[in-house]
Design an enzyme around this catalytic site. Structure first.
Site, PDB file in Angstrom:
ATOM      1  N   HIS A 188       0.862  -1.187   0.000  1.00 54.34           N
ATOM      2  CA  HIS A 188       0.000   0.000   0.000  1.00 54.34           C
ATOM      3  C   HIS A 188       0.895   1.233   0.000  1.00 54.34           C
ATOM      4  CE1 HIS A 188      -3.851  -2.119   0.403  1.00 54.34           C
ATOM      5  NE2 HIS A 188      -3.173  -2.991   1.126  1.00 54.34           N
ATOM      6  N   ARG A 220      11.941   3.990 -16.949  1.00 53.31           N
ATOM      7  CA  ARG A 220      12.741   5.102 -16.422  1.00 53.31           C
ATOM      8  C   ARG A 220      12.349   5.466 -14.991  1.00 53.31           C
ATOM      9  NH1 ARG A 220      12.721   6.581 -21.913  1.00 53.31           N
ATOM     10  NH2 ARG A 220      10.672   7.557 -21.750  1.00 53.31           N
ATOM     11  N   ASP A 240      -5.319 -15.234  -8.274  1.00 57.20           N
ATOM     12  CA  ASP A 240      -6.718 -15.521  -8.618  1.00 57.20           C
ATOM     13  C   ASP A 240      -7.014 -15.176 -10.076  1.00 57.20           C
ATOM     14  OD1 ASP A 240      -6.692 -12.762  -8.475  1.00 57.20           O
ATOM     15  OD2 ASP A 240      -8.489 -12.589  -7.230  1.00 57.20           O
ATOM     16  N   ASP A 264      -5.398 -13.311   0.214  1.00 56.96           N
ATOM     17  CA  ASP A 264      -6.010 -12.012   0.547  1.00 56.96           C
ATOM     18  C   ASP A 264      -7.534 -12.202   0.601  1.00 56.96           C
ATOM     19  OD1 ASP A 264      -6.196  -9.336   1.175  1.00 56.96           O
ATOM     20  OD2 ASP A 264      -5.714  -8.592  -0.831  1.00 56.96           O
ATOM     21  N   ALA A 298     -11.543  -5.783  -3.815  1.00 56.98           N
ATOM     22  CA  ALA A 298     -11.488  -5.693  -2.352  1.00 56.98           C
ATOM     23  C   ALA A 298     -11.188  -7.075  -1.807  1.00 56.98           C
ATOM     24  CB  ALA A 298     -12.809  -5.158  -1.816  1.00 56.98           C
TER      25      ALA A 298
END
Ligand SMILES: [Zn+2]
Length: 375
Positions: A188, A220, A240, A264, A298
């Site tokens: 994150h 770059r 997944d 997750d 999500a």
């Protein structure tokens, strides 16, 4: 208990049997070595180490952040899909909510009397992350607070912390967490390549859902993904086939020697399409994806048995490498040497699979779990 079939040991496949003692450990493995090809082509069951998932938010309709018995239900659901150990993973949330989640997890961490995945501890995903790369995390982001970590650690064992290293004071945080014996993962994050390299030098050692919710690779401006591909030994990937294109997964597996699979997974894992919660948010499961109302992915509804099948049947990995990426590497990353491998003395965490890699049986610390056959 004895299981017969082609047993995957650290030295390769054995055509024979594995014996499990009353204490839940592997008592011995006997038989003749065979090649992976012979094992795959035989009709005999394949016996592999149980899966290890270091990023689990929920499953079976329950969410880790609910606290109380929710974590136990999540561990039961994932065990039915072959996961024998996991890290209960928290969302970015106010401290009071983290405290209540950890109070639910703590009593389960030492329990071995259930037919469920062993909860090895907590993965703290945030709250010390970048506001610009929340993904599906709610905005309870705050600067790193060592005293808060200490309070939370006093409740349940925190094994892993996801942090954005580019924020003020966060390189020092990486160092403090690593020195205290926790694994530190970059995630994150809006950080540049250089931030990632510096964080690795300070003791960070992995990347949270590589590619997702971090700066991408440009030739770059190689970004956080570039830092991972160039330097990491370990990183999570979510296989997944929705979070990451199969081609990008191949890049990761080729670049990062011990890249390993996580789900997750949310409450929607192992459940039909419909509305679920992820931490304090409403999410919707539809067509295999779990999304916020605005369409942002999500978490997932992935389970580790499907992760293994995707690695082998979609990405074309051999079964030995795929097994390492759903089990052994994660155990090694957490320095848990008596899981993630089938050898005498290790915990009897075992999956038994048919030739098409459907689950036939799951054994968690010597206890039989009701396995879910592939749909
Ligand atoms: Zn997550």
């Amino acid at each position: 208990m004895q299981l017969k079939g082609h047993v995957l040991t650290p030295a390769g496949f054995i055509d024979g049997e594995i014996a499990i003692d009353a204490g839940g450990r592997i008592a011995g493995i006997r038989g003749e070595p065979v090649t992976e090809r012979v094992a795959r082509e035989s009709a005999a069951p394949l016996i592999l180490p149980g899966f290890i998932d270091l990023h689990v938010h929920g499953g079976g309709g329950r969410d880790i952040m609910e606290g109380g018995e929710a974590a136990a239900k999540v561990a039961e659901l994932h065990a039915r899909h072959g996961t024998t150990s996991l890290l209960a993973t928290t969302m970015t949330a106010p401290e009071g909510e983290l405290v209540s989640a950890l109070r639910g997890i703590a009593p389960l961490c030492d329990r071995s009397d259930r037919a469920a995945a062993r909860i090895l501890g907590v993965h703290l995903e945030g709250p010390y992350i970048h506001r610009g790369k929340l993904g599906a995390q709610p905005d309870h982001v705050r600067p790193f607070d060592w005293t808060e970590v200490q309070r939370l650690r006093g409740i349940a064992p925190i094994r892993l912390v996801t942090i954005a290293p580019e924020l003020p004071g966060h390189l020092e945080a990486v160092q403090a967490l690593a020195t205290a014996g926790m694994r530190v993962q970059i995630g994150h994050s809006f950080g540049r390549y250089e931030d990632g390299v510096e964080a690795l030098a300070r003791g960070a050692s992995g990347f949270t859902h590589l590619f997702n919710a971090m700066t991408g690779l440009h030739h770059r401006e190689p970004g956080m993904v570039g830092a991972a591909l160039a330097h990491a030994q370990y990183a999570e990937v979510i296989p997944d086939l929705l979070h990451v294109h199969p081609g990008a997964l191949r890049v990761a597996l080729r670049s990062i020697p011990c890249a390993y699979c996580v789900t997750d997974s949310t409450a929607a894992a192992g459940m039909p399409d419909g509305p679920y919660r992820l931490g304090g948010q409403r999410v919707n499961k539809c067509l295999g994806g779990v999304r916020l109302a605005d369409g942002t992915l999500a978490g997932s509804s992935l389970t580790m048995d499907q992760a293994l099948r995707n690695m082998v049947q979609v990405l074309g990995l051999g079964l030995v490498e795929a097994s390492q990426r759903v089990s052994t590497h994660a155990a090694d990353y957490l320095c848990v040497r008596d899981r993630g491998r089938l050898e005498t003395g290790a915990w009897a965490d075992v999956v038994v699979l048919s030739r098409d890699l459907s689950l036939i049986a799951v054994i968690a610390q010597g206890r039989r779990v009701d396995a879910v056959a592939a749909s």
